[in-house]
Design an enzyme around this catalytic site. Structure first.
Site, mmCIF file in Angstrom:
data_model
loop_
_atom_site.group_PDB
_atom_site.id
_atom_site.type_symbol
_atom_site.label_atom_id
_atom_site.label_comp_id
_atom_site.label_asym_id
_atom_site.label_seq_id
_atom_site.Cartn_x
_atom_site.Cartn_y
_atom_site.Cartn_z
ATOM 1 N N LYS A 126 0.868 -1.181 0.000
ATOM 2 C CA LYS A 126 0.000 0.000 0.000
ATOM 3 C C LYS A 126 0.907 1.233 0.000
ATOM 4 O O LYS A 126 1.346 1.699 1.051
ATOM 5 C CB LYS A 126 -0.933 -0.005 1.203
ATOM 6 N N VAL A 127 1.169 1.739 -1.168
ATOM 7 C CA VAL A 127 2.105 2.848 -1.333
ATOM 8 C C VAL A 127 1.539 4.108 -0.680
ATOM 9 O O VAL A 127 0.358 4.434 -0.851
ATOM 10 C CB VAL A 127 2.397 3.087 -2.830
#
Length: 601
Positions: A126-127
């Site tokens: 999850k950037v």
């Protein structure tokens, strides 16, 4: 993978049980004022963020305050309209496909439940960045839109030309390609576990919000996590994205079949070197509806399992002034319970009254918390202070005296209780099953007037305390009597004499007369005792309350020898063994009683 503040524009925030559990005890007039002040501050921060590209508050703090504002509005049925960010261009650029967002799951069990019956699932980091839409027509980039409220956002096309990671053209026969992804600050060997987010999202936001061209634009990357109307096969989507110049999705996507594999990748990416900051993992289902059916908050084909944040926010419920056994006053904040790692945090110790005054914290304020060494809750900062400041009065300064409160009085209650709690500890007189709550019950009988008067209580007197049954009273009476056998050094410790542990262990005397006969020079011969401490010990032992307490103990033959012990005190090894077995049984019964009481509560 949602943009920071844009994620909260139109999606309804569902309050957690903790966040929605407590409403402040405010008048309607005060509630409206507090709501108005917080709204005004949020508006000020938004203007700085969207117009100057400046982030004056941490992302998590901003989110927590928006959540708090919504809670207050629900608590008081406020007439104020729900807070909404005003974008510079009013967010007039419509997304060709809405941003559906991802639901946050709390733990592995929830992940397992979501995965049941689903096929072709893929995990991605999850950037931590800003969510955007890229629009290509006839292969040419024509639009870069901020997430906004998921339906409309701000046009950033002029910034896209200065972001090398975004291809200006892609090779395709499709008339239009719509991609959704995350703009992020590129990093080298970033370890999330050690380095945290490093404010990467705010830096990215600042570069995109700035009215002038920011040199940071050239350092931004793009992670494409959705091609709404792309191939149904995830491998086919990832391959095509790589050919177009978006290689990260393929590099950082892993097919998963169960929650254990998700947990493994989540842990691995948390500790591994990555080219971006992350805040969790996202699980995507390859099969999804057509883009025309996407709506904000309605995407059930992707979920996020975020990392436990190192810092969380909570609301202060009350301020408590705790007086320790030596008279030291410390300030404890009682908090709305929050989860930090594997701990539920309900209170945090601020230290001295002076520090509390400097920090200026009152009930209703929002604070940030973390865990220090050994998992002890620690205050990181004050996020928000309520407008109306009503300060509680700390205890009188003269209570903070280690030579006071060896006898009970109303003003000495806190310190006296602390002294009793101290002496029942295993390292002092070792009275199993006797806690602060036990002493509180016994104090309510009026029979305990000084530090050692519990030694004279009968089982019948103990049984008059609320919540103590006759059977339990007998157990306590027996345990109190057993303390008479403790060696002199333990009674010196119970008395609160300021003697270091090493010196206490080295003390050879077995009679009070020998202890009282010691001069300052005698005390200095013990390990850890200097001239100042020696004088302090002598003064302590000469204090009137202390001499009275020692006289009481001497009168009752304490510490006792086996020949001096009264009824209920073991006199030989066989009886001692039986007493130990009885004590073990009593402790087990007390534990069961405590468990039952806890369940009833």
């Amino acid at each position: 993978m949602e943009g920071w503040r844009g994620a909260a524009l139109a999606l309804t925030i569902v309050l957690s049980g903790e966040a929605g559990a407590v409403c402040p005890a405010w008048t309607p007039a005060r509630a409206e004022n507090e709501i108005a002040v917080l709204q005004q501050q949020l508006r000020h921060w938004d203007e700085a963020y969207y117009q100057q590209g400046e982030s004056a508050i941490a992302d998590a703090d901003y989110d927590s305050l928006q959540l708090r504002l919504r809670q207050w509005q629900r608590c008081f049925y406020s007439a104020s309209p729900a807070y909404a960010v005003r974008l510079p261009d009013n967010g007039e650029r419509r997304h060709p496909v809405a941003h559906a967002g991802v639901k946050k799951l709390p733990d592995k069990l929830a992940v397992a439940y979501w995965m049941q019956g689903r096929k072709s699932l893929w995990a991605q980091p999850k950037v931590d960045g800003l969510a955007v839409t890229l629009v290509y027509r006839q292969g040419a980039l024509v639009s870069l839109i901020s997430r906004g409220d998921g339906l409309r956002g701000e046009e950033w096309f002029d910034k896209a030309r200065h972001i090398p990671a975004i291809p200006p053209r892609i090779e395709t026969d499709l008339p239009e390609v719509v991609l959704q992804g995350e703009l992020f600050l590129q990093m080298s060997d970033h370890h999330q576990a050690r380095q945290g987010g490093q404010n990467a999202r705010a830096q990215t936001a600042g570069a995109l919000m700035s009215k002038t061209r920011s040199p940071l634009l050239s350092a931004l990357g793009i992670f494409i996590w959705a091609w709404p109307d792309g191939p149904q096969s995830m491998p086919a989507r990832l391959e095509q994205l790589e050919r177009w110049g978006f290689p990260l999705a393929k590099q950082w996507s892993r097919e998963v079949h169960n929650e254990e594999e998700v947990a493994e990748w989540r842990d691995r990416w948390f500790n591994a070197a990555l080219p971006f900051a992350t805040d969790g993992v996202v699980i995507h289902q390859a099969q999804r509806p057509a883009g025309k059916n996407w709506l904000p908050g309605q995407g059930d084909w992707a979920v996020a399992w975020k990392y436990q944040p190192p810092v969380v926010s909570s609301e202060v419920l009350s301020v408590h002034f705790a007086v320790g056994r030596t008279g030291k006053i410390s300030v404890v904040l009682n908090l709305l319970p929050v989860q930090l790692d594997d701990k539920t945090v309900k209170r945090v110790n601020l230290g001295s009254v002076r520090r509390w005054r400097e920090l200026d914290i009152l009930p209703g304020d929002q604070v940030a918390l973390s865990l220090a060494g050994q998992g002890i809750p620690r205050l990181e900062r004050v996020i928000w202070r309520v407008a109306e400041r009503r300060y509680p009065e700390p205890p009188a300064a003269n209570v903070g005296d280690e030579l006071r409160c060896l006898s009970f009085s109303v003003e000495c209650r806190e310190q006296f209780l602390a002294r009793l709690s101290w002496l029942s500890q295993k390292s002092v007189l070792d009275i199993p099953g006797v806690q602060r709550s036990t002493w509180q019950r016994l104090l309510s009988t009026g029979e305990i007037t000084h530090l050692f008067s519990w030694l004279t209580l009968s089982p019948e007197q103990i049984a008059t305390a609320s919540g103590i049954s006759p059977k339990r009273a007998g157990q306590l009476w027996h345990r109190f009597n057993l303390t008479r056998q403790q060696p002199l050094r333990r009674w010196i410790s119970a008395l609160g004499v300021p003697l270091p542990r090493a010196a206490l262990n080295a003390l050879g005397e077995s009679r009070w007369e020998d202890v009282l006969a010691r001069q300052s020079a005698d005390w200095r011969r013990l390990p850890g005792v200097g001239a100042v401490m020696a004088e302090k010990i002598v003064a302590y032992l000469q204090n009137e309350q202390v001499t009275q307490a020692i006289a009481f103990l001497r009168q009752h033959g304490i510490p006792a020898t086996s020949s001096m012990l009264g009824v209920g005190i073991v006199e030989d090894r066989q009886t001692q063994a039986e007493a130990q077995r009885e004590q073990t049984r009593n402790e087990a019964e007390q534990q069961r009683d405590d468990n039952h009481r806890f369940m009833r509560q």
